[in-house]
Structure formats: structure tokens, C-alpha cells
Design a protein around this motif. Sequence first.
Motif, short mmCIF file in Angstrom:
data_model
loop_
_atom_site.label_atom_id
_atom_site.label_comp_id
_atom_site.label_asym_id
_atom_site.label_seq_id
_atom_site.Cartn_x
_atom_site.Cartn_y
_atom_site.Cartn_z
N ALA A 54 55.72 18.15 -4.26
CA ALA A 54 56.22 19.48 -3.56
C ALA A 54 57.91 19.95 -4.14
O ALA A 54 58.38 20.99 -4.11
CB ALA A 54 56.09 19.70 -2.19
N TRP A 92 58.98 23.13 -5.91
CA TRP A 92 59.27 24.36 -5.11
C TRP A 92 60.95 24.18 -4.78
O TRP A 92 61.44 25.31 -4.61
CB TRP A 92 58.60 24.13 -3.62
N LEU A 115 49.57 20.29 -4.88
CA LEU A 115 50.51 21.04 -4.35
C LEU A 115 49.67 22.04 -3.33
O LEU A 115 50.19 22.30 -2.14
CB LEU A 115 51.17 22.03 -5.51
N GLN A 116 48.50 22.37 -3.50
CA GLN A 116 47.55 23.11 -2.43
C GLN A 116 47.49 22.05 -1.28
O GLN A 116 47.65 22.72 -0.20
CB GLN A 116 46.15 23.23 -3.34
N ARG A 176 50.59 22.29 0.94
CA ARG A 176 50.62 23.49 1.86
C ARG A 176 49.52 23.37 2.88
O ARG A 176 49.80 23.69 4.19
CB ARG A 176 50.29 24.62 0.91
N GLU A 177 48.18 22.89 2.86
CA GLU A 177 47.29 22.57 3.72
C GLU A 177 47.67 21.73 4.81
O GLU A 177 47.45 21.86 6.00
CB GLU A 177 45.94 22.33 3.08
N VAL A 187 54.61 21.63 3.06
CA VAL A 187 55.31 22.78 2.86
C VAL A 187 54.96 24.19 3.59
O VAL A 187 53.71 24.32 3.91
CB VAL A 187 54.89 23.13 1.27
N ARG A 188 55.86 24.80 3.84
CA ARG A 188 55.72 26.12 4.68
C ARG A 188 56.39 27.00 4.07
O ARG A 188 57.57 26.73 3.90
CB ARG A 188 56.06 26.05 6.15
N ILE A 189 55.71 28.20 3.48
CA ILE A 189 56.30 29.14 2.61
C ILE A 189 56.91 30.34 3.67
O ILE A 189 55.76 30.88 4.30
CB ILE A 189 55.64 29.65 1.60
N SER A 190 57.86 30.72 3.73
CA SER A 190 58.23 31.98 4.65
C SER A 190 59.07 32.83 3.46
O SER A 190 59.89 32.22 2.83
CB SER A 190 59.02 31.46 5.73
#
Length: 304
Positions: free
Chosen positions: A21, A25, A49-50, A53-54, A58-61
Motif C-alpha cells: 500500500a 499510494w 491492494l484491495q 483497503r478492506e 488504507v483509508r482514502i479520504s
Amino acid sequence: MCASIAMARQRRRLELLLKVATRYWVDGASQADIARELGYSRPQISRLLQEARERGVVRISVQHPLSRAVEAEEQLVSRFNLAGAHVAFADDADPQSTAPVLSLGAELLLSMLKPDSVVAVTNGRAVAGVVAALPTSRHHEVTVVQAIGAIARDNHMVDSPDLCRRLAAVLGGNYRILPAPLYVNDSHAASALRRESTISLTISMASHADIILTGIGATTRAGAGAIFDLWYGSAEIAELLRMGAVGHIGGHHFNASGQHTDGNLCRRLLGVPFDRIRDSSDVIAVAWGRRRCQPFSGRCGAGS
């Protein structure tokens, strides 16, 4: 022993997810590059990568200023039951940064104008800034009406009669001036002047205008703004604070719940009554700066 092995495997898996990650990212490496570096296939990297996130690695904001503005708009609408809110972020220390706020006000006013609209205008820097941000247009049937009396100070750039004329000139329309001061000495004199035909008709027109353009000011121990300097002393400010006033709009003061603090000062005002501002369907109220947000801190989550 089995539990220890499982925990070690879990840790190695999380370390792998973190590494993949971070490379993707943070470092901007492609999935193909990461696959070559770690000896995996590209589809395996995609699945890692998936999984990252799960599992919350990774937290996308979205942190774009527009997203912050939309969030602030939603909070303002919800907190104060507004028809709508438009937010642009300004820096108190940089006067030039208020341009997006003023442009928003100008765009909103133009979008609401109809061929025969009546626009009531108050006073102050915010209103003056919106008028200055407007492009010259041809709205020949539009009428601009002075909503409150004049400050009658040397600085005419923010006074209501001058802003009334300037707005009419920019829009290419007509105007009607209110021949009266912002305040008079007592409520009896104010009542008598409100019955004078010219003043009465102008206030009535402004009270029933299609659009009211105004600023919002803060009321603090330091004062209530330059537009009140001729009438407000320390005693008047102390009275307003005792009544719970936190701000003012159109010469009227209100508390943190938006209720009118109907003191002696408001009864001496010559202009649109508070209930007409409150009940009007189309009021464009423009403000910026932390000082104006301070009275509402904890009550709305909006930025400046």
C-alpha cells in the motif's frame, strides 16, 4: 504454539499489505513495478491492494477544498434550516482571499434575478464587495431599494444609499433611496418617521423585495462593527451582550438561536423589520472571517 504461529503469519501479512500500500499510494509506484520488486504477479498485487483497503490498512479520504466547502454547506443548512448555503474558504490574514466568497455572492445574486426583480440592499464591506464583484449587465426593469437608513459617515463606500446607487448602475436598473439615518434618538421619533410617506413607501418596498442582499456582523465585547460607531458606546454594547446578542443583520441584533434581541436600539432603527428579513424567501447574507464564526462555535461546523 499454534496461536503464536497464527499471530506471526497475521503480522507478516499485515506488513506485506502495508508495504504494498505504501509503495502504491504513497510512493506512486505502479502495480507492475511492485510486482517485479516483490516477486508477485500484477493480479496478486491488485488483490493485496484491495485487501489493504478492506482491512483498514488504507483509508482514502477526499481533502480537496471543494469537499470541505460542501460539508460546511450541509452543516449550515442543517443547523440553521436554510434554503441553501454556498461556502468558499478564505484566510483572515489575507484580504485578497475573500474574493471567492464575494464572487459566490455575486453569482448567486445574478442567478436569482428576474427581469423585473426588486432587490433590497443594506450596507457594509460584504455587500460592497459583492457589488464590486458583479459584472456590468442590462437589467433595465430591475429596481434596487435601500433597505436601511444611512450611516452618514465619511466612508461612503460601505453606506447603504451609495451601495444602492452603485448596484443599480452595475445592473443597469433603477433605484430608490431611503431618505433617513440608520438610527434616530428614540423610538418615538423612529415611529413618527416611519409614517412619513416617502420613508414608509421605501421601507415597504424593501420589506417585500424579491431579493435582500445583506451582510452578517458579529457582536462582541469589542463592539459590533464600524457601521454602528455613531450610535453604539460601551453601555449599548453591554446591553446587547446582556440580551444574548451574538451578531447583527440589517441593523437588527440576534442571539445564537437566530432570535431577535429586540432592544431599544432596534426600535430606533429605520429600515426593513427583522421579521421581514427572517421570513423573506430569498435573502443573500454574505459573511467571512473567524470573528463572525466565533459566536456560533460549537453550534455549526462551518469554516470561514
